[in-house]
Design a protein around this motif. Sequence first.
Motif, PDB file in Angstrom:
ATOM      1  N   ASP A  22       0.966  -1.171   0.175  1.00 24.35           N
ATOM      2  CA  ASP A  22      -0.050  -0.062  -0.106  1.00 24.35           C
ATOM      3  C   ASP A  22       0.998   1.360  -0.067  1.00 24.35           C
ATOM      4  O   ASP A  22       0.627   2.244  -0.764  1.00 24.35           O
ATOM      5  N   LEU A  23       1.903   1.095   0.732  1.00 21.15           N
ATOM      6  CA  LEU A  23       2.871   2.452   0.600  1.00 21.15           C
ATOM      7  C   LEU A  23       3.377   2.799  -0.307  1.00 21.15           C
ATOM      8  O   LEU A  23       3.702   3.658  -0.878  1.00 21.15           O
ATOM      9  N   LYS A  24       4.031   1.411  -1.202  1.00 20.22           N
ATOM     10  CA  LYS A  24       4.678   1.560  -2.493  1.00 20.22           C
ATOM     11  C   LYS A  24       3.680   2.381  -3.461  1.00 20.22           C
ATOM     12  O   LYS A  24       4.011   3.067  -4.346  1.00 20.22           O
ATOM     13  N   GLN A  25       2.534   1.818  -3.322  1.00 22.14           N
ATOM     14  CA  GLN A  25       1.234   2.387  -4.478  1.00 22.14           C
ATOM     15  C   GLN A  25       1.109   3.794  -4.041  1.00 22.14           C
ATOM     16  O   GLN A  25       0.847   4.588  -4.928  1.00 22.14           O
ATOM     17  N   ARG A  26       0.895   4.069  -2.840  1.00 21.00           N
ATOM     18  CA  ARG A  26       0.622   5.684  -2.611  1.00 21.00           C
ATOM     19  C   ARG A  26       1.825   6.303  -2.987  1.00 21.00           C
ATOM     20  O   ARG A  26       1.453   7.496  -3.300  1.00 21.00           O
ATOM     21  N   ARG A  27       2.977   5.800  -2.814  1.00 24.90           N
ATOM     22  CA  ARG A  27       4.277   6.622  -3.177  1.00 24.90           C
ATOM     23  C   ARG A  27       4.315   6.985  -4.708  1.00 24.90           C
ATOM     24  O   ARG A  27       4.839   7.816  -5.199  1.00 24.90           O
ATOM     25  N   ARG A  28       3.633   6.115  -5.545  1.00 24.93           N
ATOM     26  CA  ARG A  28       3.929   6.157  -6.944  1.00 24.93           C
ATOM     27  C   ARG A  28       2.611   6.916  -7.621  1.00 24.93           C
ATOM     28  O   ARG A  28       2.648   7.230  -8.651  1.00 24.93           O
ATOM     29  N   ASN A  29       1.792   7.350  -6.705  1.00 23.40           N
ATOM     30  CA  ASN A  29       0.707   8.343  -7.052  1.00 23.40           C
ATOM     31  C   ASN A  29      -0.403   7.482  -7.910  1.00 23.40           C
ATOM     32  O   ASN A  29      -0.991   8.155  -8.798  1.00 23.40           O
TER      33      ASN A  29
END
Length: 59
Positions: A22-29
């Motif tokens: 989830d954090l990786k996905q949010r970081r990639r916008n």
Amino acid sequence: MFLALIIAVPIVLLLIWAVIFDLKQRRRNQPTTHDASGIATRTRNLAEGKGSEWGAGGT
């Protein structure tokens, strides 16, 4: 006790993986996969089209 560890360890690892994903996905916008408003709009549009498609609208 050993049985509890066998069950608890994979669950904890799965939760850790989910948080990291989830954090990786949010970081990639990137948009999240569960967009409630988008799903509601799409469902409403599909439902409105079904009335005329099946002839329920009356002629």
